[in-house]
Write an enzyme that holds these catalytic residues in place. Structure first.
Site, mmCIF file in Angstrom:
data_model
loop_
_atom_site.group_PDB
_atom_site.id
_atom_site.type_symbol
_atom_site.label_atom_id
_atom_site.label_comp_id
_atom_site.label_asym_id
_atom_site.label_seq_id
_atom_site.Cartn_x
_atom_site.Cartn_y
_atom_site.Cartn_z
ATOM 1 N N ALA A 98 -5.275 -9.226 2.974
ATOM 2 C CA ALA A 98 -5.185 -9.676 1.584
ATOM 3 C C ALA A 98 -3.711 -9.807 1.240
ATOM 4 O O ALA A 98 -2.861 -9.122 1.821
ATOM 5 C CB ALA A 98 -5.850 -8.653 0.676
ATOM 6 N N GLU A 140 -5.259 -0.575 5.943
ATOM 7 C CA GLU A 140 -5.220 -0.250 4.511
ATOM 8 C C GLU A 140 -4.801 1.189 4.226
ATOM 9 O O GLU A 140 -4.130 1.445 3.223
ATOM 10 C CB GLU A 140 -6.596 -0.518 3.864
ATOM 11 C CG GLU A 140 -6.899 -1.990 3.622
ATOM 12 C CD GLU A 140 -7.494 -2.715 4.818
ATOM 13 O OE1 GLU A 140 -7.517 -2.136 5.923
ATOM 14 O OE2 GLU A 140 -7.952 -3.857 4.654
#
Ligand code: COA
Length: 259
Positions: free
Chosen positions: A67, A136
């Site tokens: 992302a 992440e």
């Protein structure tokens, strides 16, 4: 095909190729990219001349490096929930449920949301130098586009947790051994290798192919519902012209004439 700002869409025979095209940003997924992917898939779904899709990345280095972290700055809890929900429902679930086969052709880094997008695809192939990971936790986050679920389904809980908790990238060879990748192809053969898989699928009944995808997907969420879906869709195949044609062709010792 239409014009998009973040992706290139081309057609080669019955195959649509979606190329994420922000190589200077490692093809990171931002809101505009999601919008383009959704529009392209809607277009491809309607186009009867297209039988399958390859998703790949522009440039030498990345498939998709996640992302777009710039969009995370200052994001509230509610904003993050909405972002993750949108990514799940509108992009990743749409890819997974797409009635035509979608292959991720991983040409480099597939990290975070990039690996999650590849996981939503039906089949994954990669170059030997590809690096796969869900980093992440190193940002103080967890995967938000289905990675905790789809990676676990694909490689099992122990291996998924090792990838997610370390945040480390694994090389393509390990991805292949762990069942994350279907095949590794040399760089020059990546797209042709993915296309060759699709060409084999195009020999089959498109209706049956779409039905098989739907049955597999249902069972991932609920195995009991998956069995029921398989039974229902098996039945529907007998009502469909392609089912009738496939059975008749076998009995008449000829090749089936599918669209
Ligand atoms: N979001 C936004 N921008 C990103 C990005 C991401 N996920 N990944 C890379 N970029 C940008 C970099 O900021 C840089 O932009 P700049 O040139 O304007 O500074 C550009 O892409 C090139 O990346 P760079 O880090 O310089 O390349 P590299 O070869 O040194 O490293 C990676 C490549 C993929 C290892 C590294 O970019 C990286 O770790 N990216 C983030 C991966 C990640 O954590 N993804 C999960 C997000 S939830």
């Amino acid at each position: 095909m239409e014009n998009y700002s973040t992706i290139l869409v081309s057609q080669d025979g019955k195959t649509a190729i979606i190329t994420l095209n922000r190589p200077d940003k490692m093809n990171a997924l931002n809101a505009a990219t999601f919008k383009d992917i959704i529009a392209a898939l809607e277009h491809i779904q309607q186009d009867a001349a297209i039988g399958g899709v390859i998703i790949t990345g522009a440039g030498e280095k990345a498939f998709i490096a996640g992302a777009d972290i710039q969009e995370f700055e200052g994001m509230t809890k509610q904003g993050a929930i909405e972002k993750a929900s949108f990514g799940h429902e509108q992009v990743m679930n749409r890819i997974q449920a797409f009635p035509k086969p979608i292959i991720a052709a991983i040409n480099g880094f597939a990290l975070g949301g990039g690996l999650e997008l590849a996981l939503a695809c039906h089949i994954r192939v990669a170059v030997p130098t590809a690096k796969l990971g869900l980093p992440e936790v190193s940002l103080g986050l967890i995967p938000g586009y289905g990675g905790t679920q789809r990676l676990t389904q694909l490689v099992g809980r122990g291996r998924a947790l090792e990838i997610i908790l370390t945040g480390d990238m694994i090389p393509a060879e390990q991805g292949l051994n762990w069942g994350l990748l279907n095949h590794i192809y040399e760089k020059e053969a990546l797209i042709s290798g993915a296309k060759a898989i699709l060409e084999r699928i195009y020999l089959r009944s498109p209706h049956a192919v779409g039905s098989a995808i739907a049955a597999v997907n249902t069972g991932i969420i609920d195995p009991v519902a998956g069995n029921k879906k398989e039974i229902d869709l098996f039945g529907s195949c007998f009502e469909h012209a392609e089912g009738k044609e496939g059975i008749a062709a076998f009995l008449e010792k000829r090749k089936p004439n599918f669209p």
